[in-house]
Design an enzyme around this catalytic site. Structure first.
Site, PDB file in Angstrom:
ATOM      1  N   ARG A 347     111.808  61.501  -4.070  1.00  0.00           N
ATOM      2  CA  ARG A 347     112.840  60.480  -3.799  1.00  0.00           C
ATOM      3  C   ARG A 347     114.157  60.933  -4.427  1.00  0.00           C
ATOM      4  NH1 ARG A 347     108.856  60.093  -1.696  1.00  0.00           N
ATOM      5  NH2 ARG A 347     107.557  58.271  -1.193  1.00  0.00           N
ATOM      6  N   ARG A 357     116.886  59.576  -9.117  1.00  0.00           N
ATOM      7  CA  ARG A 357     115.422  59.548  -9.264  1.00  0.00           C
ATOM      8  C   ARG A 357     114.922  60.993  -9.229  1.00  0.00           C
ATOM      9  NH1 ARG A 357     112.972  54.948  -5.396  1.00  0.00           N
ATOM     10  NH2 ARG A 357     111.135  55.281  -6.660  1.00  0.00           N
ATOM     11  N   ASP A 364     104.352  57.637  -5.667  1.00  0.00           N
ATOM     12  CA  ASP A 364     104.875  58.141  -4.403  1.00  0.00           C
ATOM     13  C   ASP A 364     104.393  59.566  -4.150  1.00  0.00           C
ATOM     14  OD1 ASP A 364     106.220  55.814  -3.817  1.00  0.00           O
ATOM     15  OD2 ASP A 364     108.122  56.477  -4.666  1.00  0.00           O
ATOM     16  N   TRP A 486     102.827  48.914  -7.162  1.00  0.00           N
ATOM     17  CA  TRP A 486     103.294  49.392  -5.860  1.00  0.00           C
ATOM     18  C   TRP A 486     104.546  48.618  -5.516  1.00  0.00           C
ATOM     19  CZ3 TRP A 486     105.092  47.367  -1.380  1.00  0.00           C
ATOM     20  CH2 TRP A 486     105.529  48.286  -0.426  1.00  0.00           C
ATOM     21  N   ASP A 488     107.636  47.087  -6.604  1.00  0.00           N
ATOM     22  CA  ASP A 488     108.436  47.151  -7.830  1.00  0.00           C
ATOM     23  C   ASP A 488     109.076  45.816  -8.182  1.00  0.00           C
ATOM     24  OD1 ASP A 488     107.939  49.837  -8.295  1.00  0.00           O
ATOM     25  OD2 ASP A 488     109.569  50.510  -7.002  1.00  0.00           O
ATOM     26  N   LYS A 632     114.775  44.874   2.172  1.00  0.00           N
ATOM     27  CA  LYS A 632     113.863  45.540   1.212  1.00  0.00           C
ATOM     28  C   LYS A 632     112.623  44.693   0.901  1.00  0.00           C
ATOM     29  CE  LYS A 632     115.372  48.276  -2.032  1.00  0.00           C
ATOM     30  NZ  LYS A 632     115.301  49.737  -2.159  1.00  0.00           N
ATOM     31  N   GLU A 633     112.296  44.546  -0.390  1.00  0.00           N
ATOM     32  CA  GLU A 633     111.054  43.837  -0.730  1.00  0.00           C
ATOM     33  C   GLU A 633     111.146  42.342  -0.442  1.00  0.00           C
ATOM     34  OE1 GLU A 633     112.258  46.350  -2.594  1.00  0.00           O
ATOM     35  OE2 GLU A 633     110.654  47.456  -3.601  1.00  0.00           O
ATOM     36  N   HIS A 640     106.760  51.794   4.488  1.00  0.00           N
ATOM     37  CA  HIS A 640     105.679  52.442   3.751  1.00  0.00           C
ATOM     38  C   HIS A 640     104.318  51.811   4.081  1.00  0.00           C
ATOM     39  CE1 HIS A 640     104.659  54.085  -0.547  1.00  0.00           C
ATOM     40  NE2 HIS A 640     103.549  53.943   0.121  1.00  0.00           N
ATOM     41  N   GLY A 706     107.458  56.847   1.660  1.00  0.00           N
ATOM     42  CA  GLY A 706     106.014  56.873   1.858  1.00  0.00           C
ATOM     43  C   GLY A 706     105.631  56.554   3.302  1.00  0.00           C
TER      44      GLY A 706
END
Ligand code: GLC
Length: 798
Positions: A347, A357, A364, A486, A488, A632-633, A640, A706
């Protein structure tokens, strides 16, 4: 709108319209000398580490997003008009300027056609080389003689440490020393310090790169950016190019650049070839050696072909021909190449990842291996062993392993607050996949050190991963979430529990038992693991089911995540898919959970990570609330996870649905409406914005994800259904019922299998018969065939 097309024959993506919605990039080189290049020749180059070894500059998130780059400007001596051999940075009007970019396997070709002059530049890094080559042809297509002045441009970092180069200006602006040695540009920083080539964490050391030309003789140069560009100008109109003359500037501080000026005269129809080389080392030594080596330009073609064949042969270990050309374009090239680049650069290096990163994130990296196992098993072994030595003796894993600094046996054990609960459990996916691909059963007995102290066989490492998860389990008997699991963004607290990792642990226990059975004489291990598995199954049965689907987690105070009781985030994807993958859920639970995924989370652009999004929830409960809904999350389509969704549906035998999911996030399927997805239609991305946001369908963070590995893994092993196994190649497709036939070529342990699958009864799954070289075999596993043999396999579904 369409900007390009897949040239499957050449394994290239061809961009015909250069004004793409975002810069569409590609990778050159290897983990020693790496580079990013865009469809407009933007991008940067780096040595070993993108954070510590970035020697050309890119200002991330600037406008446009890919500058500077590797440019060649052309100035017409007669008309004084000038342009660049890539559309940007001069950006001539597109009704007069034609360009084509062919992104291929670790190379990019950019051609231009303007003012009756055509150019073609192939950018690549020869195999095992620490330099890049821009091999260029310039042709006069008109009927009069033309005199052209050519100028190269790269913008160097003052310090190879990318952070210092962009932020620590009171230092970095005073350390460069540019020279020109025998017409080769020498770019040096910190020349008064010693060189420490093996120490990549030490930023204060002398470092050198070179830039030279073959096939043309430089007549002038500029190495000072300000002298080349001129004040208040941009890359679109450098003063030196406008005037047609460099000023032979030598930067002894400030911002260095690499400009060599050449002059060529072309008769009508005449073509001139030359090449630029930029690389690591001193101009007078490494630079000179490279320029001398390529004095004969034909060697460049040889090196180029070697590189191309290298990657094509790796990727042709598996190829398919299906009724769907989007699937073929992805599986035969881009899905594989995307997985390879993600494996190499983790990443760290892209137009979005700027090196912050750096190093290999544990979870990952261990997953990234799955998509490249068949192509580069030797490199996977090396990386896998490195990661196994990143596991500490207690069984947890270091969150990040830095290949250039890792010292097994001497690393500090992370504190319980620093561990991620899922990290080491990914080894249960990667280690068996490696052994199944290679047949190297002894790998389980190989002794490797732990990161902090002691050593153990790989089997013992695996056992420790289980012990760790059991040791750090909470009130319901599920592994604790720790720093992250997994996802974050879930804030579970140190004692909070993750149902996702509980499923991972179950998968680990099941896999551990299989390995012990395979290796034999490990009854006590099997008994131990069996007991742990039964206990875990009971806990999952008692505490993880929410009526129609599985919970996601418990916070340490008992608050549930992913329950009907929650107004926000009442269902999460990962526990539904992993309830199937882990083998825990009953048939009825599996169907109910995956149907809930379909009704609550599936959209035209993929399956959302959770829903409804977090709007009112405090960010201290779930950090996803920091992102706007649909991002995103926070209920985006986090790509992924799509592979697991496809795999779970395929395991249920629902091939139409599995394929619909696969197509909904298949990059190539968006080629004709690329403006919607915005990013490269040939690569996966971290997330696609979901229906809870006005930009639904737009996709973010291409390449390093991923998603690449799991999409290839899911498609090749669960849809196409070719699964390496310890003793052979298992065939178990789960396809859309309208597919009547497909073919696969697979090299496995040295033998080639040409597999034709027919589906006369339009089923999703199920095998009526398999013939190997004309003989019916029992079961679905092709036995191993002799190395070097060609084998034909006929499979009839039904
Ligand atoms: C990012 C991280 C990955 C994590 C995911 C979900 O993709 O790289 O490690 O699992 O986000 O939070």
């Amino acid at each position: 709108m369409k900007y390009g097309y897949f040239d499957d024959q050449n394994k290239e993506y061809v961009i015909e319209k250069p004004d793409t919605p975002s810069s569409w990039s590609n990778y050159l080189g290897s983990t020693r000398y790496g580079a990013i290049i865009t469809n407009n020749a933007g991008g940067y180059s780096f040595f070993k580490s993108v954070a510590q070894g970035r020697f050309t500059r890119l200002r991330f998130n600037a406008v446009p997003m890919d500058q500077a780059g590797r440019y060649i400007y052309i100035h017409d001596a007669e008309s004084k008009d000038y342009w660049s051999t890539s559309w940007q940075p001069v950006a001539k009007p597109l009704d007069q300027y034609k360009s084509e970019c062919r992104h291929g396997s670790a190379y990019t070709k950019i051609s231009s056609d303007y003012s009756e002059i055509s150019t073609e530049t192939t950018f690549f890094v020869p195999l095992d080389a620490d330099y890049e080559c821009w091999s260029t042809k310039v042709k006069n297509k008109g009927s009069k003689r033309r005199t052209l002045k050519l100028f190269t441009y790269v913008e160097y970092g003052c310090n190879w440490n990318a952070g210092d180069d962009l932020n620590n200006l009171q230092y970095s602006q005073y350390i460069t020393n540019m020279n020109v040695v025998d017409s080769i540009i020498s770019h040096a920083s910190n020349v008064n310090l010693p060189e420490m080539p093996d120490d990549f964490e030490e930023k204060d050391q002398a470092r050198y790169t070179f830039l030279g030309a073959v096939g043309v003789e430089p007549v002038a140069y500029d190495t000072d950016r300000e002298a080349f560009l001129g004040p208040y100008r941009t890359y679109a109109n450098p003063i030196a190019v406008e005037k047609g003359q460099c000023s032979n500037s030598l930067a002894k501080a400030g911002n260095p650049c690499g400009t060599l000026q050449f002059e060529i005269t072309l008769e009508p129809g005449e073509e001139k070839d030359f090449a630029i080389f930029m690389g690591i080392g001193r101009a007078e030594k490494e630079g000179k050696a490279v320029i001398e080596k390529f004095a004969n330009l034909e060697l460049i073609d040889e090196e180029f072909n070697k590189l191309k064949n290298h990657w094509h042969s790796k990727m042709s270990q598996m190829s398919v021909q299906t009724p769907d050309s989007d699937v073929d374009s992805m599986l035969n090239m881009w899905s594989q190449f995307n997985s390879l680049m993600t494996f190499f650069w983790s990443r760290a290096a892209s137009l979005v990842y700027s090196g912050a990163r750096d190093g290999l994130g544990y979870r990952d990296t261990v997953q990234d291996m799955l998509g490249v196992m068949h192509a580069i098993p030797e490199l996977v072994q090396e990386r896998l062993e490195l990661m196994i030595t990143g596991q500490v003796a207690s069984g947890g894993a270091m969150p990040v392993v830095k290949p250039f600094a890792h010292r097994p046996g001497f690393e500090k054990e992370p504190t319980p607050e620093e561990f991620r609960s899922d990290d080491a459990l990914w080894l249960f996916n990667a280690v068996p996949a490696y052994v199944k691909e290679t047949g190297d059963l002894d790998f389980y007995h190989k002794v490797l050190p732990y990161a902090d102290k002691g050593e153990g066989t790989i089997l013992q490492h695996l056992r420790q991963a289980i012990e760790f998860s059991i040791k750090y389990s909470g009130a319901h008997g599920f592994p604790c979430g720790m720093l992250a699991d997994w996802n974050d963004c879930l804030e579970l607290g140190q004692e909070g529990e993750t149902v996702f990792v509980a499923f991972q642990l179950r998968y680990g226990l099941k896999t551990y038992i299989e390995i012990c059975e395979l290796l034999g004489k490990l009854e006590s291990e099997i008994t131990w693991a069996q007991a742990a598995l039964e206990k875990l199954d009971k806990n999952l049965h008692d505490h993880a089911w929410d009526g129609e689907w599985f919970l996601r987690a418990y916070r340490d105070d008992g608050l549930k995540f992913g329950s009907k009781e929650n107004d926000e985030g009442s269902i999460f994807l990962n526990t539904q898919t992993w309830s199937v993958l882990s083998g825990h859920a009953s048939e009825q639970e599996q169907k109910s959970a995956m149907d809930a995924v379909h009704s609550e989370l599936a959209t035209d652009y993929g399956v959302m990570l959770c829903a409804p999004p977090f709007v009112k929830t405090d960010y201290k409960v779930v950090r996803a609330a920091l992102f706007n809904p649909g991002l995103k999350e926070n209920a985006a389509i986090f790509t992924h996870t799509q592979g697991w969704t496809i795999m779970a549906e395929a395991m249920l035998g629902r091939g139409d649905r599995a394929f619909d999911y696969y197509k909904s996030t298949l990059p190539a399927a968006y080629n004709d409406r690329a403006e919607l997805r915005q990013i490269e239609p040939y690569v996966y991305c971290q997330s696609t914005i979901s229906k809870f946001h006005p930009l639904e369908g737009a996709s973010r963070l291409p390449w390093l994800t991923g998603a690449a590995t799991w999409a290839f893994y899911a498609a090749s092993q669960y849809i196409i259904g070719i699964q390496p196994d310890y003793h052979g190649l298992t065939i178990d497709p789960c396809i859309p019922s309208h597919w009547d036939k497909f073919q696969v070529s697979r090299q496995f342990r040295g033998a080639t299998y040409q597999i034709t699958v027919t589906n006369p009864n339009k089923v999703n799954k199920g095998i009526a018969s398999i013939k190997l070289n004309g003989e019916i075999i029992a079961g679905q596993c092709l036995p191993l065939c002799a190395k070097g043999s060609q084998n034909s396999v006929e499979v009839i579904m039904g």
